[in-house]
Design an enzyme around this catalytic site. Sequence first.
Site, PDB file in Angstrom:
ATOM      1  N   ARG A 285     -15.186  -8.534   4.019  1.00 46.88           N
ATOM      2  CA  ARG A 285     -15.379  -7.315   3.234  1.00 46.88           C
ATOM      3  C   ARG A 285     -14.977  -7.471   1.765  1.00 46.88           C
ATOM      4  O   ARG A 285     -15.137  -6.556   0.976  1.00 46.88           O
ATOM      5  CB  ARG A 285     -14.605  -6.168   3.882  1.00 46.88           C
ATOM      6  CG  ARG A 285     -15.271  -5.682   5.151  1.00 46.88           C
ATOM      7  CD  ARG A 285     -14.343  -4.886   6.038  1.00 46.88           C
ATOM      8  NE  ARG A 285     -15.033  -4.407   7.223  1.00 46.88           N
ATOM      9  CZ  ARG A 285     -15.313  -5.157   8.290  1.00 46.88           C
ATOM     10  NH1 ARG A 285     -14.963  -6.428   8.317  1.00 46.88           N
ATOM     11  NH2 ARG A 285     -15.940  -4.647   9.332  1.00 46.88           N
TER      12      ARG A 285
ATOM     13  N   HIS B 174       3.492  -0.160  12.880  1.00 42.34           N
ATOM     14  CA  HIS B 174       3.396  -0.040  11.425  1.00 42.34           C
ATOM     15  C   HIS B 174       1.960   0.247  10.984  1.00 42.34           C
ATOM     16  O   HIS B 174       1.703   1.131  10.170  1.00 42.34           O
ATOM     17  CB  HIS B 174       3.921  -1.339  10.798  1.00 42.34           C
ATOM     18  CG  HIS B 174       4.078  -1.282   9.325  1.00 42.34           C
ATOM     19  ND1 HIS B 174       3.300  -2.025   8.475  1.00 42.34           N
ATOM     20  CD2 HIS B 174       4.922  -0.568   8.545  1.00 42.34           C
ATOM     21  CE1 HIS B 174       3.657  -1.778   7.229  1.00 42.34           C
ATOM     22  NE2 HIS B 174       4.634  -0.896   7.247  1.00 42.34           N
TER      23      HIS B 174
ATOM     24  N   VAL C  44       0.812  -1.225   0.000  1.00 45.70           N
ATOM     25  CA  VAL C  44       0.000   0.000   0.000  1.00 45.70           C
ATOM     26  C   VAL C  44       0.840   1.266   0.000  1.00 45.70           C
ATOM     27  O   VAL C  44       0.406   2.298  -0.505  1.00 45.70           O
ATOM     28  CB  VAL C  44      -1.004   0.027   1.179  1.00 45.70           C
ATOM     29  CG1 VAL C  44      -2.038  -1.067   1.037  1.00 45.70           C
ATOM     30  CG2 VAL C  44      -0.303  -0.036   2.519  1.00 45.70           C
TER      31      VAL C  44
ATOM     32  N   ILE D 260      -3.435  -5.198   7.806  1.00 45.43           N
ATOM     33  CA  ILE D 260      -3.935  -5.953   8.953  1.00 45.43           C
ATOM     34  C   ILE D 260      -3.093  -5.601  10.171  1.00 45.43           C
ATOM     35  O   ILE D 260      -1.859  -5.657  10.132  1.00 45.43           O
ATOM     36  CB  ILE D 260      -3.894  -7.465   8.672  1.00 45.43           C
ATOM     37  CG1 ILE D 260      -4.756  -7.774   7.438  1.00 45.43           C
ATOM     38  CG2 ILE D 260      -4.384  -8.244   9.894  1.00 45.43           C
ATOM     39  CD1 ILE D 260      -4.635  -9.188   6.933  1.00 45.43           C
TER      40      ILE D 260
END
Length: 154
Positions: free
Chosen positions: A128, A89, A57, A83
């Site tokens: 999701r 982080h 990301v 996650i």
Amino acid sequence: MKIIENSLKSSHIKIAIVVARFNEFINKNLLDGAISTLKLVGQISYENIHTIWVPGVCEIPLTIKNLIMKKRYNGFITIGTIIKGETLHFEIISRDLNVIISNISIENNVPIISSILYLNNIQQGIDRAGAKLGNRGSDAALSLLEMINLLKNI
């Protein structure tokens, strides 16, 4: 009073979807949902939907910025999954990433819709990405279609 309402059909536009490879098993389902919605609802041809894979990301904003400079796309979807782990982080990336992407969108006057999931565990991601709670990639595609048409109409 004038009301601006927008169609979701945008058949002659080009979309770039930037997807993080990290947590690919979730992101692939989000990508499938986005592409399916762009094709079925937006009636966008497969050739006008470009997928760009990046390591994680953190590489999404720079990639989007470079794609914008090419002036080939009407809008962007970002797909990724973060996650929560045992380090800081998660907090650092979660806090900054959406702000950076939003700033790129505003500075360049181009819609960028985020389907980056910030999760406490893997099951939330599975839920999701099409299991229990719909598909957030599909939701992002619907938002992008509406925003592209809205910006054309205002």
